[in-house]
Design a protein around this motif. Structure first.
Motif, PDB file in Angstrom:
ATOM      1  N   GLN A 256      33.924  43.539  53.780  1.00  0.00           N
ATOM      2  CA  GLN A 256      33.724  42.763  52.563  1.00  0.00           C
ATOM      3  C   GLN A 256      34.940  42.927  51.670  1.00  0.00           C
ATOM      4  OE1 GLN A 256      30.342  43.886  50.226  1.00  0.00           O
ATOM      5  NE2 GLN A 256      30.480  42.101  48.922  1.00  0.00           N
ATOM      6  N   LEU A 257      35.388  41.819  51.100  1.00  0.00           N
ATOM      7  CA  LEU A 257      36.504  41.869  50.165  1.00  0.00           C
ATOM      8  C   LEU A 257      35.996  42.366  48.817  1.00  0.00           C
ATOM      9  CD1 LEU A 257      38.322  38.512  50.958  1.00  0.00           C
ATOM     10  CD2 LEU A 257      39.094  40.801  51.509  1.00  0.00           C
ATOM     11  N   THR A 258      36.350  43.581  48.469  1.00  0.00           N
ATOM     12  CA  THR A 258      35.930  44.123  47.186  1.00  0.00           C
ATOM     13  C   THR A 258      36.862  43.592  46.094  1.00  0.00           C
ATOM     14  OG1 THR A 258      37.341  46.055  47.415  1.00  0.00           O
ATOM     15  CG2 THR A 258      35.106  46.237  48.286  1.00  0.00           C
ATOM     16  N   ASP A 259      36.464  43.818  44.858  1.00  0.00           N
ATOM     17  CA  ASP A 259      37.299  43.364  43.742  1.00  0.00           C
ATOM     18  C   ASP A 259      38.668  44.028  43.764  1.00  0.00           C
ATOM     19  OD1 ASP A 259      35.407  41.617  42.769  1.00  0.00           O
ATOM     20  OD2 ASP A 259      34.571  43.055  41.323  1.00  0.00           O
ATOM     21  N   SER A 260      38.723  45.302  44.141  1.00  0.00           N
ATOM     22  CA  SER A 260      40.015  45.994  44.165  1.00  0.00           C
ATOM     23  C   SER A 260      40.924  45.421  45.256  1.00  0.00           C
ATOM     24  CB  SER A 260      39.831  47.499  44.351  1.00  0.00           C
ATOM     25  OG  SER A 260      39.280  47.780  45.609  1.00  0.00           O
ATOM     26  N   ILE A 261      40.355  45.068  46.417  1.00  0.00           N
ATOM     27  CA  ILE A 261      41.155  44.460  47.489  1.00  0.00           C
ATOM     28  C   ILE A 261      41.654  43.089  47.036  1.00  0.00           C
ATOM     29  CG2 ILE A 261      41.089  43.502  49.826  1.00  0.00           C
ATOM     30  CD1 ILE A 261      39.102  45.697  50.550  1.00  0.00           C
ATOM     31  N   GLN A 262      40.767  42.280  46.439  1.00  0.00           N
ATOM     32  CA  GLN A 262      41.166  40.957  45.967  1.00  0.00           C
ATOM     33  C   GLN A 262      42.248  41.062  44.902  1.00  0.00           C
ATOM     34  OE1 GLN A 262      37.420  39.212  44.797  1.00  0.00           O
ATOM     35  NE2 GLN A 262      37.180  38.185  46.761  1.00  0.00           N
ATOM     36  N   ASN A 263      42.128  42.024  43.982  1.00  0.00           N
ATOM     37  CA  ASN A 263      43.141  42.193  42.943  1.00  0.00           C
ATOM     38  C   ASN A 263      44.477  42.639  43.535  1.00  0.00           C
ATOM     39  OD1 ASN A 263      41.452  41.395  40.869  1.00  0.00           O
ATOM     40  ND2 ASN A 263      40.777  43.484  40.425  1.00  0.00           N
ATOM     41  N   SER A 264      44.428  43.507  44.534  1.00  0.00           N
ATOM     42  CA  SER A 264      45.666  43.957  45.188  1.00  0.00           C
ATOM     43  C   SER A 264      46.359  42.798  45.896  1.00  0.00           C
ATOM     44  CB  SER A 264      45.362  45.062  46.194  1.00  0.00           C
ATOM     45  OG  SER A 264      44.835  46.181  45.548  1.00  0.00           O
TER      46      SER A 264
END
Length: 88
Positions: free
Chosen positions: A41-49
């Motif tokens: 799952q794409l977490t918010d931290s991964i998406q922000n990175s």
């Protein structure tokens, strides 16, 4: 029939194509995760990175002049734009 060789020679098209391809990949991953087929799952931290990395790449490309003004030929300003005292 689409002439892919011509399209891939246009840098503006390639940049738009790659950014849209990343959006499709994100949507596919989200859809597969919601159906339970993928546990990633794409977490918010991964998406922000990822967003920070993509923004940095586009800033670098803009600074190098690779992302160009599509209203002019080549990578330099038009003769008309060079004579401006103020923006039109």
């Amino acid at each position: 029939m689409i002439n892919w060789k011509v399209r891939f020679k246009n840098r503006n098209w390639v940049i738009a194509f790659l950014s849209q391809l990343m959006i499709v990949a994100e949507l596919v991953l989200s859809g597969l995760h919601s159906m339970g087929l993928v546990h990633f799952q794409l977490t918010d931290s991964i998406q922000n990175s990822i967003l920070t990395l993509v923004n940095a790449v586009f800033v670098l490309l803009s600074m190098l002049g690779i992302i160009q003004d599509p209203t002019t030929k080549g990578y330099k300003d038009s003769d008309q734009a060079l004579k401006y005292k103020e923006p039109k």
